[in-house]
Design an enzyme around this catalytic site. Structure first.
Site, short mmCIF file in Angstrom:
data_model
loop_
_atom_site.label_atom_id
_atom_site.label_comp_id
_atom_site.label_asym_id
_atom_site.label_seq_id
_atom_site.Cartn_x
_atom_site.Cartn_y
_atom_site.Cartn_z
N ASP A 96 0.73 -1.17 0.02
CA ASP A 96 -0.13 0.12 0.10
C ASP A 96 0.78 1.30 0.04
O ASP A 96 1.87 1.25 0.66
CB ASP A 96 -0.78 0.13 1.36
CG ASP A 96 -2.19 1.18 1.12
OD1 ASP A 96 -2.76 1.26 0.20
OD2 ASP A 96 -1.92 1.87 2.29
N GLU A 102 14.87 -14.42 0.35
CA GLU A 102 15.49 -15.27 1.32
C GLU A 102 14.40 -16.48 1.08
O GLU A 102 14.59 -17.67 1.60
CB GLU A 102 15.37 -15.02 2.80
CG GLU A 102 16.21 -13.95 3.23
CD GLU A 102 15.95 -13.36 4.54
OE1 GLU A 102 15.26 -13.81 5.30
OE2 GLU A 102 16.42 -12.11 4.79
#
Length: 531
Positions: A214, A266
């Site tokens: 957002d 990751e």
């Protein structure tokens, strides 16, 4: 020399699942209510996964379902690592992830890093601690101007109307680019980045496939907080100009996105898309560089009128803005912040006809598609009575701007009267119009001429036809008020007629049309796919 990590990231991105995916935005409050309280919830979404699989989408985007006092319907987050009881609990969320994956759909969730709720424990601690404290340094508190500090620190306005500053009891002011209940975080404070990384890993470890960020062009603020230029336009539906409006698109935001990307890297096959209301193409492209976001919403197609030249310009701008950095374009026609495109294109039968045409244009384009729940049913905006309005825009504008509630009315599933199977309760959180009885999923599912059937057929063809290969378009010559383009890699042709009369069809076999096509001519307000 390019680093091997950069090369590996580029190779992975080129083959990633999200590169040409169709996402479906679920506005959680309005999709399906399993709790009978009139508010949509996570269990309601889980109960409708079969419908979404039948529709043919690849992934979901869920709007915020985190703990929140709901001043902005969940975009004021009090705890970003828990589910608000209004929507369910973490166990329900885990079941939703598991079931969606079993239906071959990925799940992405909203992330709100620009601000918190004023009820967040950090902000409450900041109010208690006072000026100059460690707690206040997590937000943007400033002394006021004027001889007694009674004037705001600068002239910034809130996107929701009124000033972007609120004064607290000890005399300082805090910044909120949105509602008073949504204080902006201070991204110069390393604690803020550390907490977001913790939030990212919390949801990634639970199996989410990515995030919609957002206000991704927000977060970072210029240190001296300079005044806005008097020419700057403000509002939730504009493309921001960094030269006039320092509230957004500050260069420091890119370091935040690099941090987000490092966390995502990751994990395997995860992605992030940013909400980026940025006017300049070159500045927009920075958000999707190899070490930043995977995707970014380009809202030019939302801003374009139903006019062939305007739509073509939006397409060309959108493709050009990402070509240099190798990212796919991202297309959308509606979301929870803008007027639904059936209404934008004229409303009624005309708006629906044009919306059908634009659906085919959008789904013919190379890149990523985002559908907003209910657009596949042809839902228009709803003119709600004053008493029903809940968007904070309504009150903050002095009840002048009616806000975004009209595009957030719940989904009609079945039956002949409200709440149309959305809830087993008597009322929905926003009232549903009686005339939607002909727009329910039930009424459209077996109707081959319905909007829902058009979307299902278009999504199936898009997924299975070789005509949609390649990332480049070739434009044909076309009569005024029309255009036609060809997907270079696959050969699909899409033609749109926004003129007042029929025009000759391009050569090829018709695969799908948004309306009846007879003979060798394309009628007005119609689009067609040919191969």
């Amino acid at each position: 020399m390019r680093r091997s990590a950069d090369i590996q990231r580029e190779i992975a991105d080129q083959a990633a699942w999200w590169r040409d995916a169709v996402f479906y935005q679920v506005y959680v409050r309005s999709f399906a209510d399993a709790g009978s309280d009139g508010v949509g919830d996570l269990e309601g979404i889980r109960s409708r996964l079969g419908y979404l699989e039948l529709l043919g989408v690849d992934a979901l985007w869920l709007t915020p379902f985190y703990r929140s006092p709901m001043a902005d319907h969940g975009y004021d987050v009090a705890d970003p690592r828990d589910v608000d009881p209004l929507f369910g609990d973490l166990a329900t969320f885990d079941r939703l992830i598991e079931d969606a994956h079993a239906h071959n759909m990925r799940v992405t969730v909203d992330l709100v890093p620009n601000h918190t709720s004023s009820e967040h424990e950090w902000f409450q601690a900041a109010l208690r601690a006072g000026p100059g404290s460690h707690e206040r340094a997590r937000y943007l508190f400033r002394d006021g101007t004027g001889y007694d500090g009674s004037q705001p620190p600068n002239n910034w306005t809130s996107i929701f109307g009124g000033p972007a500053w609120t004064r607290v009891a000890d005399g300082q002011w805090y910044l909120h680019l949105f509602a008073t209940e949504q204080p902006d975080l201070n991204w110069d404070n390393p604690e803020v980045a550390g907490d977001l990384a913790r939030t990212l890993r919390f949801w990634l470890d639970r199996g989410v496939d990515g995030f919609r960020i957002d206000v991704a062009h927000g977060m970072a603020k210029p240190y001296d907080l300079p005044n806005m230029d008097s020419r700057a336009t403000h509002g939730s539906g504009v493309l921001h100009d960094n030269q006039l409006d320092p509230r957004f698109d500050d260069d420091g935001v890119h370091e935040i996105h690099r941090m987000i990307r490092k966390v995502l890297d990751e994990y395997q096959d995860r992605m992030a898309i940013g909400e980026v209301w940025v006017q300049d193409d070159e500045r927009f492209a920075r958000y999707v560089r190899q070490d930043e976001l995977h995707l970014a919403f380009n809202f030019r197609l939302v801003d374009a009128e139903f006019d062939a030249d305007a739509v073509r310009g939006a397409i060309e701008h959108s493709l050009a803005s990402v070509a240099a950095v190798g990212a796919p374009a991202t297309w959308t026609l509606s979301n929870h912040d803008v007027v639904r495109h059936v209404t934008r294109y004229g409303g009624g039968s005309l708006g629906a006809k044009r919306a059908r045409a634009m659906a085919l244009v959008e789904l013919a384009l190379p890149g990523v598609i985002y559908l907003y729940n209910g657009e596949e049913l042809g839902l228009p905006n709803v003119e709600l009575p004053d008493w029903a309005l809940q968007d904070p825009v309504w009150e903050r504008s002095g009840r002048i701007e009616r806000g975004r509630d009209g595009c957030r009315v719940p989904i009609p599933w079945e039956g002949f009267a409200p709440p149309f199977g959305f809830t087993s309760g008597h009322d929905s959180w926003l009232p549903m119009p009686h005339e939607w009885s002909g727009l329910t999923v039930e009424s459209q599912l077996e109707d081959p001429a319905s909007m829902l059937s058009l979307y299902r057929q278009a999504l199936e063809i898009r997924k299975t036809s070789t005509g949609f290969a390649g990332d480049e378009l070739e434009w044909y010559g076309a009569p005024p008020g029309c255009f036609a383009f060809r997907r270079k890699g696959g050969g699909l042709i899409c033609a749109l007629n926004t003129s007042g009369g029929p025009v000759p069809l391009p050569p090829g076999e018709v695969l799908l049309s948004s309306g009846p096509v007879e003979g060798e001519h394309l009628p007005p307000d119609t689009a067609v796919w040919l191969l």
